[in-house]
Structures are given as C-alpha cells and as structure tokens.
Design a protein around this motif. Structure first.
Motif, PDB file in Angstrom:
ATOM      1  N   GLU A  81      18.674   5.590  11.127  1.00  0.00           N
ATOM      2  CA  GLU A  81      19.277   6.019   9.782  1.00  0.00           C
ATOM      3  C   GLU A  81      18.435   5.977   8.458  1.00  0.00           C
ATOM      4  O   GLU A  81      18.538   7.375   7.376  1.00  0.00           O
ATOM      5  N   ILE A  82      18.735   4.415   7.922  1.00  0.00           N
ATOM      6  CA  ILE A  82      18.398   4.157   6.568  1.00  0.00           C
ATOM      7  C   ILE A  82      16.991   4.236   6.148  1.00  0.00           C
ATOM      8  O   ILE A  82      16.433   5.039   5.205  1.00  0.00           O
ATOM      9  N   PHE A  83      16.162   4.503   6.871  1.00  0.00           N
ATOM     10  CA  PHE A  83      14.440   4.324   7.403  1.00  0.00           C
ATOM     11  C   PHE A  83      14.727   5.972   6.897  1.00  0.00           C
ATOM     12  O   PHE A  83      13.401   6.770   6.800  1.00  0.00           O
ATOM     13  N   GLU A  84      14.890   6.651   7.875  1.00  0.00           N
ATOM     14  CA  GLU A  84      15.063   8.285   7.556  1.00  0.00           C
ATOM     15  C   GLU A  84      15.376   8.507   5.854  1.00  0.00           C
ATOM     16  O   GLU A  84      14.306   9.549   5.620  1.00  0.00           O
ATOM     17  N   LEU A  85      16.219   8.305   5.685  1.00  0.00           N
ATOM     18  CA  LEU A  85      16.765   8.406   4.709  1.00  0.00           C
ATOM     19  C   LEU A  85      15.350   8.067   2.978  1.00  0.00           C
ATOM     20  O   LEU A  85      15.328   8.634   2.541  1.00  0.00           O
ATOM     21  N   LEU A  86      15.298   7.126   4.012  1.00  0.00           N
ATOM     22  CA  LEU A  86      14.153   5.992   2.846  1.00  0.00           C
ATOM     23  C   LEU A  86      12.678   7.213   2.421  1.00  0.00           C
ATOM     24  O   LEU A  86      11.778   7.224   1.686  1.00  0.00           O
ATOM     25  N   ILE A 140      19.957   1.814  -1.530  1.00  0.00           N
ATOM     26  CA  ILE A 140      19.408   3.153  -1.852  1.00  0.00           C
ATOM     27  C   ILE A 140      20.647   3.381  -0.776  1.00  0.00           C
ATOM     28  O   ILE A 140      20.914   4.187  -0.404  1.00  0.00           O
ATOM     29  N   ALA A 141      20.563   2.785   0.095  1.00  0.00           N
ATOM     30  CA  ALA A 141      21.304   3.600   2.012  1.00  0.00           C
ATOM     31  C   ALA A 141      22.643   3.373   1.518  1.00  0.00           C
ATOM     32  O   ALA A 141      23.206   3.442   2.743  1.00  0.00           O
ATOM     33  N   LEU A 159       9.308   3.031  -4.206  1.00  0.00           N
ATOM     34  CA  LEU A 159       9.450   2.362  -2.564  1.00  0.00           C
ATOM     35  C   LEU A 159       8.613   2.441  -1.369  1.00  0.00           C
ATOM     36  O   LEU A 159       8.180   1.872  -0.804  1.00  0.00           O
ATOM     37  N   ARG A 160       8.362   3.800  -1.297  1.00  0.00           N
ATOM     38  CA  ARG A 160       7.276   4.553  -0.052  1.00  0.00           C
ATOM     39  C   ARG A 160       6.607   3.840   0.013  1.00  0.00           C
ATOM     40  O   ARG A 160       5.687   3.912   1.218  1.00  0.00           O
TER      41      ARG A 160
END
Length: 220
Positions: free
Chosen positions: A211-216, A156-157, A117-118
C-alpha cells in the motif's frame, strides 16, 4: 482560488501588520497562500516577500521531519528542491500547483517530495528474502531485508500507518525496527510477541508495504 483581489485595501493592511509583527503563524497556511496569490500592487511587494518567506519556513519545518538526517547534507538538497517547486508554483499565477498549494499545502508538499524520491525508489533492487540457518548452531535468522522502508517513505505514508488496525501497526513497527517474523529468541520474534503465526505477520507487513509503495508510485 479564493478571490481576495476585490476586497478593500484594509485586507492587505491586516496581512501587512501580521507579517511585520511576526504573527503570521496565527493564520492557516492555506489562507496565507491564498493571500499571497491574490495580493497585487506596488505597495504589496514587501508584504508578499514576508508571506513567501513564512511559507518557505513552514515548508522546511514540515519537510525536515520527513527527510532522513543521516544523508550527507542532512537532506538539505532534497528539501531545497521541493522548496524550489513551491516557489515556482506560488510565483506563477497560472500554475496548477499554485491552486494545489492553496487547497492543501501539506498534501501538495508530500506529493512533490514523493516525486523527488521516485527515481531512487525505481532504481532499488527488490529481492525475495528467505530465512537462513547458521551451519554450526542451526539457529534460524532472517536475512537482511533490502525492501525495508526508509524514514522518508514511512513519513510520506504516515496517513496509511495511522489508519491501520493497532495490532497490524505494531507488527509493522516491530518489523521496521529490526524484529524478525520468527526467531529462536522469543524476545526478537514478532510472531511470539503478538501471538500470531509468522505467515500472518508476513502477510500483514507485505500488504502494508504494498500500500505504501503504491502511494509512492514505485514498483517492486
């Protein structure tokens, strides 16, 4: 990797029976991965094939819950690409991902789904959003939020969302479902519904989204 290769042939007989009888779901997925990676010998090919098929099935069920259904192909292309990565990892004895799937099957699937997805995340255009007013009525509306997370990203998050304070999680859930930070209609205002200021709600949502986009692994 669990060292199963030194055990007697009876161990493979157990796996053979489980696979032939359709009872592999009785075993933990990491045990199945370990058995598949350790199993060797000309008499084990059929059993290994059934173990791999079972692992692919588990992976597909897991991924289908985390990929948007409204895609042209129902997300099948994304799912099959991740399944392909699973196959490569399990069939290559030297693969680091093989070890990863053995230690944490679903964690590794999430990582590979995130990798897939990135590129689309990086191409997304992030814009600052401001409330606007209707010139005729003076009613305030929030503009469309182009940074709203899609279903794959939320799935995912999931671990982040589960750890949130219940009130923060409710605020984020309302935001994702289209409620406004503030609105002239109290039934559409997250701030009114939760008894907090609009700025507090926005701060919560922005922090959770970051936080979610950091994980992604994506950047705004």
């Amino acid at each position: 990797m669990n060292d199963l290769t030194g055990q007697d042939a009876g161990k493979w007989d157990e796996w053979r029976s489980l696979s032939e009888d359709g009872h592999l779901d009785r075993r933990k997925v990491v045990e199945i991965v370990a058995a598949f990676r350790a199993m060797a010998g000309p008499d084990t090919e059929r059993t290994k094939g059934k173990l791999l098929e079972h692992l692919q099935g588990r992976a597909r069920r897991y991924l289908r819950q985390r990929v948007r259904r409204d895609l042209v192909d129902g997300g099948s292309e994304i799912i099959e690409e991740v399944i392909g990565k699973l196959n490569e990892a399990l069939l290559d004895p030297t693969s680091k991902d093989g070890v990863g799937f053995e230690k944490g099957f679903y964690k590794k699937l999430r990582e590979r789904l995130t990798d897939r997805l990135r590129p689309s995340l990086r191409e997304k255009e992030w814009v600052e959003q401001f409330p606007v007013e209707d010139d005729e009525t003076g009613r305030t509306f929030d503009p469309a939020d182009s940074t709203r997370l899609n279903p794959e990203q939320l799935a995912i998050a999931a671990d982040i969302l589960e750890r949130l304070d219940p009130l923060h999680r409710k605020a984020f859930a309302l935001h994702v479902n289209g409620f406004k930070y503030t609105s002239s209609d109290p039934d559409e205002s997250i701030a009114v519904l939760l008894g907090k200021s609009p700025q507090t709600i926005k701060t919560w949502v922005d922090r959770i989204r970051a936080e979610i986009f950091e994980l992604l692994g994506a950047s705004k």
